[in-house]
Write an enzyme that holds these catalytic residues in place. Structure first.
Site, short mmCIF file in Angstrom:
data_model
loop_
_atom_site.label_atom_id
_atom_site.label_comp_id
_atom_site.label_asym_id
_atom_site.label_seq_id
_atom_site.Cartn_x
_atom_site.Cartn_y
_atom_site.Cartn_z
N SER A 118 -1.72 -0.65 2.29
CA SER A 118 -3.14 -0.33 2.34
C SER A 118 -3.38 1.12 1.83
CB SER A 118 -3.64 -0.52 3.77
OG SER A 118 -5.03 -0.56 3.81
N ASP A 130 -5.23 -11.96 1.90
CA ASP A 130 -5.80 -10.61 2.01
C ASP A 130 -7.04 -10.52 1.12
OD1 ASP A 130 -6.40 -7.92 1.98
OD2 ASP A 130 -4.37 -7.23 1.58
N HIS A 176 -5.23 -9.05 5.55
CA HIS A 176 -4.72 -7.75 5.14
C HIS A 176 -3.63 -7.22 6.08
CE1 HIS A 176 -4.75 -3.86 3.24
NE2 HIS A 176 -5.14 -3.26 4.33
N ASP A 177 -3.83 -7.44 7.38
CA ASP A 177 -2.89 -6.92 8.37
C ASP A 177 -1.50 -7.56 8.29
OD1 ASP A 177 -3.94 -4.79 9.64
OD2 ASP A 177 -4.55 -5.84 11.45
#
Lengths: 413, 216
Positions: free
Chosen positions: A180, A346, A379-380
């Site tokens: 990220s 994501d 995303h995580d």
């Protein structure tokens, strides 16, 4: 970060503003200047030049290290943390008491093997866990910097890290890795200091922050600034805390870190500690309770102004813009080995953004690998247990270590 | 794209034991320490061989993500990509050798792909199944059906091989794109090099596969 942990906690406790500050928050306040981790203080004579056009000094950078630097100084790995991460990548966070945020990735025998590599992780510039940020004391006034701190950029963060690496006597980093916002720093490192980066692993990242992502950040900042306790950023000296605003910002942001499929799988439309809907605005649904919990625990560990600064740094990131609009030019003649990774679900940093980076690296004839990991966790995913991520990163690093002549633990290549 | 390669993908990890005949030939063509792009690198068997035996600076492009992940997990550089679309991203003369191993017949536009390979690499190595191989011809002649062999096990309706050619067809294509044929070799159905010099029409009969080294 704390995805799914304590997800089912009820929401009966209230977020407070001034009274009964939780002990954790006081610890957080202290950590901004006197971190539990290692730190280097640079005096006014060793100021940091910022993209905003100002010199920052004195300033400090807080960091943690794991493993041992070899005699040749070739085995250093820099881990760059994400938006609200910290230097405690593989050790307990002093505020929350939780294990390191990437202890699945970094540690003895892990893909980033601390038996083999010397791992460094620093709190970012603008952060609130010991590196100079808006919560740190401004030596000129004796009060927290608040909004007097110049706005910092991803490049400023990387510059500050390079100063730390200089301080540690390391010439070339074996690897720079991060997800990220950490991945943005990785790309900036490879562009700014190609000769100092043997391999680069930007994960779930992009070479620029998209319009949609800037939009989400703006919602978060507006939530913080709309809280009357924010007081134009001067809440520290007024003894206030814009906790509600920051919690809302975190709740909104947290949704973007997940995916529809993951939310549905985990929570669906399940009700929270009740048999039926209440025809009110309490947290009827588990997902509401979960988000409220995420918001409330976040405010205890993160400084609201710092949140404004780090989100802004991501918004301003546009690597190609520094190279006449050509991303390939940022990597021209690079000898760095790249490993770009994305995740199928994501939507914050979609695979397409990684492919833009790969395309530019190919155009620069750089050495690049690209893996898209199948995952429905959004995303995580990069912070979670994703075996394919670990397998490929381990393979990539092992190949790179062989090329660099770094022996495996116990000797031999 | 062929029975040999798919079998190798399934037996991931035991590749060193059996080095494919065409891989061996390709390996012999590549110079020590060269910069190499392997287009259609599958799980990296050839790249691995080239890295170990020729010390190349190797990269792979592979259409299947599973193949790419397998390459990266064994420490090779690879990206997911489609030869028909993504070769355009690379600059001119980026590599000393560009290899297209058993992939040409699966591309949508073999001629465009070949041109791109010649643009990107100083040397181009192409290996492909020879549709003019006598066993293929016999099947078509006697049964009137599209050939299905151990080497090319697909039926016409499920084959990824959409652009078959013979050795002579390929030679004609090379002429059309102004490629110089530096070296050409045929492999028999035992995967061994046809050890005698012969006119194209003979190789076109006895060669089950062919390996070409081309230059612009």
């Amino acid at each position: 970060m704390e995805l799914y942990e304590n997800a089912m906690t009820s929401t009966t406790s209230k977020a407070d503003d001034t009274d009964n500050e939780p002990a954790t928050r006081l610890v957080a306040q202290n950590e901004a200047d006197n971190p539990s981790s290692k730190k280097v203080v640079f005096g006014a004579d060793r100021a940091l030049a910022l993209d905003a056009g100002e010199e920052l000094g004195p300033w400090q950078i807080a960091y943690e290290t794991y493993g041992t630097l070899n005699a040749e100084r070739t085995n250093a790995v820099l881990v760059c943390h994400a938006l609200t991460g910290d230097q405690y990548v593989a050790s307990e966070n002093p505020i929350t008491g939780k294990p390191g945020w990437w202890s699945l990735m970094v540690g003895p025998g892990r893909p980033v093997d601390t038996d083999k590599y010397f791992v460094i992780c620093a709190n970012v510039l603008g952060g609130c866990l010991g590196t100079t940020g808006p919560a740190s004391l401004n030596p000129a006034t004796g009060k927290p910097w608040a909004l007097d701190l110049p706005v910092v950029t991803i490049r400023d963060m990387v510059r500050s890290q390079a100063r730390l690496i200089d301080h540690l006597g390391i010439d070339t980093l074996f690897a720079v890795i991060g997800g990220s916002m950490g991945g943005m720093q990785v790309l900036q490192w490879a562009a700014s200091y190609p000769e100092r980066v043997f391999s680069a692993l930007p994960i779930a990242a992009a070479a620029r922050h998209s319009s949609q992502n800037i939009a989400f950040h703006e919602v978060g900042r507006q939530a913080v600034m709309a809280d009357p306790n924010w007081a134009g950023g001067a809440y520290h000296e007024k003894g206030l805390r814009p906790s509600k605003g920051l919690a809302v910002a975190r709740m909104a942001a947290h949704i973007t870190y997940l995916s529809d499929a993951a939310l549905h799988r985990k929570f669906g439309r399940n009700l929270q500690d009740r048999e039926a809907i209440t025809f009110g605005f309490d947290a009827d649904f588990q997902i509401e309770s979960y988000l409220r919990h995420q918001g409330m625990t976040f405010v205890d560990r993160f400084d609201p102004n710092s949140y404004l600064y780090v989100t802004r740094a991501m918004d301003y990131f546009d690597l190609a813009a520094d190279y006449e609009g050509s991303l390939a030019r940022a990597f021209l003649h690079s000898q760095t080995r790249f490993f770009v990774m994305s995740f199928t679900s994501d939507w914050l940093f979609p695979t397409q953004e990684s492919k833009v980076v790969v395309k530019a690296l190919n155009a620069a004839a750089a050495n690049v690998s690209f893996v898209e990991v199948e995952s429905d966790r959004g995303h995580d995913a990069f912070l979670l247990d994703e075996p394919e991520m670990f397998r490929t990163i381990r393979g990539f690093l092992t190949g790179a270590a062989n090329a660099r002549g770094i022996p495996a633990p116990g000797g031999g290549l | 794209m062929t029975a040999v390669s798919s079998a190798l993908i399934e037996e991931n990890g035991t590749l060193q034991k059996a080095i494919r005949g065409d891989h061996r030939l390709v390996c012999d063509l590549v110079t020590q320490g060269a910069r190499v792009l392997d287009v259609g690198c599958e799980d990296g068997a050839l790249l691995d061989l080239l890295t170990r035996e020729r010390g190349v600076d190797g990269r792979g492009m592979e259409i299947s993500q599973a193949g790419v992940n397998a390459c990266v997990a064994r420490g090779l550089s690879a990206v997911q990509g489609d030869a028909d679309r993504d070769l355009a991203d690379y600059p001119d003369d980026a590599f000393d050798f560009v290899i297209l191993s058993q992939t040409l017949q699966a591309t949508r536009e073999p001629k465009t792909v070949l041109k791109q390979l010649l643009r990107i690499g100083s040397n181009v190595v192409v290996s492909f199944p020879n549709f003019g191989f006598w066993k293929n011809r016999l099947q078509l002649l006697f049964y009137g059906r599209m050939p299905v062999t151990d080497y090319l096990p697909y039926s016409w309706y499920d084959t990824p091989n959409i652009h078959f050619c013979t050795i002579r067809d390929f030679v004609a294509l090379c002429e059309e794109v102004d490629a110089e044929v530096v070296k050409a070799m045929a492999l028999n159905d035992k995967g061994r090099k046809v050890g005698f010099n012969a006119p194209w029409w003979v190789w076109n009969l006895v060669g089950q596969q062919a390996v070409f080294l081309l230059k612009r």
